[in-house]
Design a protein around this motif. Structure first.
Motif, mmCIF file in Angstrom:
data_model
loop_
_atom_site.group_PDB
_atom_site.id
_atom_site.type_symbol
_atom_site.label_atom_id
_atom_site.label_comp_id
_atom_site.label_asym_id
_atom_site.label_seq_id
_atom_site.Cartn_x
_atom_site.Cartn_y
_atom_site.Cartn_z
ATOM 1 N N THR A 144 39.636 56.649 58.203
ATOM 2 C CA THR A 144 38.931 56.084 59.126
ATOM 3 C C THR A 144 39.649 55.281 59.641
ATOM 4 O OG1 THR A 144 37.573 57.838 59.211
ATOM 5 C CG2 THR A 144 37.416 56.826 61.127
ATOM 6 N N PHE A 189 33.120 53.998 64.072
ATOM 7 C CA PHE A 189 31.368 54.607 63.718
ATOM 8 C C PHE A 189 30.825 55.127 62.982
ATOM 9 C CE2 PHE A 189 27.027 56.361 65.041
ATOM 10 C CZ PHE A 189 26.059 55.421 65.127
ATOM 11 N N VAL A 190 30.842 54.408 61.817
ATOM 12 C CA VAL A 190 30.478 55.101 60.395
ATOM 13 C C VAL A 190 28.978 54.796 60.171
ATOM 14 C CG1 VAL A 190 32.557 55.129 59.113
ATOM 15 C CG2 VAL A 190 31.547 53.320 59.015
ATOM 16 N N GLY A 196 27.062 50.720 62.671
ATOM 17 C CA GLY A 196 25.744 51.829 62.340
ATOM 18 C C GLY A 196 25.217 51.924 63.556
ATOM 19 N N THR A 243 24.353 63.855 57.787
ATOM 20 C CA THR A 243 26.434 64.266 57.675
ATOM 21 C C THR A 243 26.351 65.488 56.787
ATOM 22 O OG1 THR A 243 26.336 62.266 59.130
ATOM 23 C CG2 THR A 243 28.366 63.985 58.452
ATOM 24 N N TYR A 295 24.151 64.667 68.507
ATOM 25 C CA TYR A 295 24.880 64.173 67.605
ATOM 26 C C TYR A 295 25.013 64.842 66.343
ATOM 27 C CZ TYR A 295 25.118 59.947 64.363
ATOM 28 O OH TYR A 295 25.298 59.414 63.331
ATOM 29 N N ALA A 301 28.009 61.668 61.400
ATOM 30 C CA ALA A 301 29.173 60.683 61.650
ATOM 31 C C ALA A 301 30.254 60.623 60.797
ATOM 32 C CB ALA A 301 28.596 58.772 61.725
ATOM 33 N N THR A 327 31.921 62.482 64.799
ATOM 34 C CA THR A 327 31.108 60.944 65.287
ATOM 35 C C THR A 327 30.900 60.752 66.582
ATOM 36 O OG1 THR A 327 31.563 58.433 65.172
ATOM 37 C CG2 THR A 327 33.398 60.313 64.522
ATOM 38 N N THR A 375 39.460 58.467 64.736
ATOM 39 C CA THR A 375 39.736 60.422 64.358
ATOM 40 C C THR A 375 40.930 60.150 65.289
ATOM 41 O OG1 THR A 375 38.095 60.879 66.271
ATOM 42 C CG2 THR A 375 36.973 60.262 64.764
#
Lengths: 403, 403
Positions: free
Chosen positions: A124, A280-281, B21, B116, B142, B145, B150, B156
């Motif tokens: 990513t 955004f992780v 994050g 996730t 949500y 992520a 995400t 992405t």
């Protein structure tokens, strides 16, 4: 009924197939236990109380030894203060500084939980940094179990692997062809520290191949990602590709980093810092302080005990001992990859019948080996442990001679 | 310089943006600390030694209280035996049995690390079970992520969201339209336990909406997935949608399950068992025994202490107290969602300036609140803690009146 069998019967009711993932004992030879009750140093005990010299080390997380005193002490001291809080504990900074000091190419770090979190984030970040999409991935390489990389296609879609181009490990021409296929969309190359694909002989990275990967990324403005999840800290303390003189832009760590505590890391060089700050992780436990305290202790102990040479010493003793016995027993045994992450396979054993018979006999003699996956040594192993494995292996060779 | 400022300066060198994050203090009002040193019960201490009533509870993982004695005791007893071994410890079976007993729709469970991991596995299992690809996802929800979910698109690709069709939470017509758009390719619907989207008022699921989701899945042979990662165990002990009388086929749990220990779970019904056994989901630490022992203790303690009614009692006291004070101060305050996961927003506060000023003042008065994300109560909170929060909130209301 053995305790293991009783537990399996209960598990079959409440877990699909009785177990999931890489620790499913159904993939192992007959006699292998599914459940374990104890680990201590280089040994594990199954649910029926049988003790084994542990050559899997939980498939990599255990590098110093089970229940290492220094690591567990650091973890307990942090746990007495707090673990999951509304932000990281100060140990996060200590750990990031230590990792950046240690890993040759690293200028920054981000911490997560799974190896797959780290490999996925590297991809990513490479895409965010370049504004491109294409990633070169080696055929057969394992980078985790998310849909974009899982080796089993069930439940995944073709789009999960969009923008991936395949090359063959250590094959420069195939790498260049994949880069050409990606063209101006090339975002990065992801490559394991060495070739440790499932059920084939392992290969160390050829320096020319590693340099070619670096040169392609430099020439095309793409990111070189080394997936050091499995090998990290076992081959070279500063990053596995230091051994071939090539520095990646991004690397992924997990397994050994916490000696069993759940932690992974993305390490990156300066040029990728800005992009890493944009993606955004995150995860609910990614800032947990206890695994960070454990990881800091692991990095300190790896240095203090100079672990890499010791693993090489033990691995060499094991490899030479196995080779001598294979000759003595007249068995065609191939050993490949780094000595500290041994893999052995038998000639003409396409269905792994020999490997399974060998391992089943060695298990009964007290050594927990794997018939087709690389194994892992840990710092708590001793020369006596390797000699015990070699004696157990003699039972394995006997079993093959008898077959 | 404060300790927090000194730590931030060091972190800025070795972590992109100083932090990553959802725990990045840069997203919080002025004065909020980035680093924490201690948690105990319902309180946290920042790196400069300031104590707060903790209404974020690490953003959900802490449900019994920081450093809960029963949980930490169970974790320590397991850690004294072993954690990451070559297979699960017996506690995995105990935990799976307990979860299957507890969660109304569940016939089996698989354990992982991140929320996730669990939501992604649910989608994968739904696709494997149906042989289809399309997933209905609510706008703004949500689910984690990873690239497929995400909320920040950096890095992405469009294909990461292939086969996703959007609906609006609690809007049956939009759900049916999305199902029609998916047509015969509909694999499943994933929906959060209640609407807890970022920076908007929360909404409980309307029973008619939940029943419509169930009916669509039944009619079309698709899987209904409830993402209970955030809400799980705080609203209903048997699964959040028990409150609306609808049972999913798959549900995802994490956060509260381990009271801070890294664990997540996929729970499924019988019809999905075979598919769950075919997908390959795994991770290096997914069978770690210590978080499983912790989670088993959490499930036992949630029952023993009858936590859900206590959280509702505390949350009602807080909500009513805030509402009364808002009226007294002449401030337009909206409170939404379940009382045990409170969210408040100020009327006409599109840029969150009021929320930020309110929270900054409340923080200075000893309450750690969030200006635009739902908060979390824990079982260790007391009525006195809620009253302390209300006194701190008065400082917040004063700040708004002064502005």
């Amino acid at each position: 009924m053995s305790t293991d069998a009783a537990l399996r019967a209960r598990a079959a009711r409440v877990v699909p197939g009785g177990m999931w993932g890489h620790l499913h004992a159904g993939r192992m030879p007959p006699g292998y236990p599914q459940f374990f009750t104890r680990g201590e140093g280089g040994h594990v005990w199954d649910a029926d109380g049988r003790r084994y010299v542990d050559l899997m080390c939980a498939w990599g997380p255990v590098i110093l030894g089970h229940r290492d005193g220094a690591v567990e002490g650091a973890a307990a001291r942090q746990a007495a203060l707090g673990d999951c809080l509304n932000g990281p504990a100060p140990v996060m900074v200590d750990l990031a500084e230590r990792l950046v000091d240690r890993i040759a190419h690293a200028d920054w770090a981000i911490f997560c939980k799974n190896g797959t979190d780290a490999t996925t984030a590297c991809v990513t970040i490479a895409r965010a940094a370049t504004g491109r999409r294409a990633i070169l991935v080696a055929e057969g390489s394992y980078h985790g179990a998310m849909p974009w990389c899982t080796p089993v296609p069930a439940g995944t879609t073709a789009e999960d692997r969009a923008h991936q181009h395949r090359f063959r490990y250590n094959d420069i021409a195939s790498l260049e062809a994949a880069a050409d296929a990606a063209g101006p969309d090339l975002a990065g190359i992801i490559v394991t520290a060495f070739r440790h694909d499932n059920v084939v002989d392992q290969e160390m990275p050829e320096p020319g191949f590693a340099r070619a990967a670096r040169a392609i990324c430099d020439r095309r403005g793409a990111a070189l990602i080394v997936d050091d999840v499995r090998a990290g800290f076992r081959l070279h303390p500063d990053g596995s590709w230091e051994a071939v003189g090539v520095r990646p832009d991004l690397s992924a760590y997990s397994k050994a980093l916490g000696n069993g505590h759940a932690i992974a890391a993305i390490a990156g060089s300066e040029a990728l810092r800005e992009a890493a700050g944009r993606v955004f992780v995150t995860g609910s436990f990614w800032c947990a302080a206890v695994p960070m305290a454990a990881a800091l202790a692991v990095l300190e102990e790896l240095e203090r005990r100079d672990v890499v040479p010791w693993l090489e010493h033990l691995g060499t003793r094991l490899r030479q001992g196995l080779a001598q016995r294979a000759v003595a027993f007249g068995v065609g045994l191939r050993q490949s990859g780094p000595v500290s992450m041994p893999l052995f396979m038998f000639d003409g054993d396409a269905d792994f019948a020999q490997g399974r018979a060998f391992c089943a006999a060695a298990l009964a003699a007290g050594a927990y080996l794997h018939p087709r996956h690389n194994m892992f040594l840990c710092a708590a192993h001793t020369e006596a442990d390797m000699d015990e494995v070699l004696r157990a292996a003699e039972a394995g060779f006997e079993a093959l001679r008898g077959a």
